[in-house]
Design a protein around this motif. Structure first.
Motif: not given
Length: 187
Positions: A1-30
């Protein structure tokens, strides 16, 4: 089950990671994002290890290294929450194994034993054991006894004797039919 959803989950996590590293996320949520992404990338690393997806394992590990650095800079502990710590601990153990595997090197016994202890109880424990067994066999190394014992301890699916089940069902059906027939005669 986990293997079936890894693609979308990984892509979404990478998107949030880019936002985190670029400073787009407010301090309270970091802090929240660091913890969530650490858990997500740790799980991803585990699944990519089982799938043998080296390219995505490297991406997941790079992200984990950046997240660990960010957590140190913000004095955020990754060991307090078990939902973050245990997946991270498993990913670190698998990464240690992977460093030997990617170089086709024998895995030291202590490293292997430590990893098995950490991975025991993981949702993909069996798959990890099978991956390791395949690695040892494909390289011509002796499969550690500890690995074989762990595989043998795992529950095996019960084999069903379909002919026996069929005969049992016929017998039960026959008995119920006789009882019904006797009641019908009496009435």
């Amino acid at each position: 089950m986990q293997i079936a959803t890894i693609g979308p989950e990984f892509s979404l996590a990478r998107l949030y990671m880019k936002q985190l590293l670029s400073g787009e996320i407010e301090d309270a949520k970091i802090g929240y994002h660091i913890l969530k992404l650490t858990r997500d990338f740790s799980r991803a690393f585990e699944l990519f290890f089982v799938l043998g997806d080296t390219k995505n394992m490297e991406k997941a590990w790079d992200a984990l290294e950046k997240l660990k650095k960010l957590s140190r800079e913000r004095s955020l502990s990754l060991t307090i929450d078990p939902e973050v710590y245990y997946p991270l601990q498993r990913a670190e153990a698998l990464h240690e194994l992977w460093t030997f595997m990617k170089n086709s090197a024998p895995i030291p016994r202590e490293t292997f034993s430590k990893a098995l202890t950490i991975l025991r109880g993981s949702p993909i424990y069996k798959e990890v054991l099978l991956t390791l067994k395949e690695y040892f066999e494909s390289r011509g190394y002796d499969v550690p006894e500890e690995l074989m014992e762990a595989l043998n301890k795992l529950s095996k699916p019960k084999e069903t004797d379909y002919w026996e089940e069929y005969q049992k069902t016929l017998k039960e059906f026959g008995e119920k039919g006789k009882k019904f027939h006797e009641r019908a005669k009496e009435e």
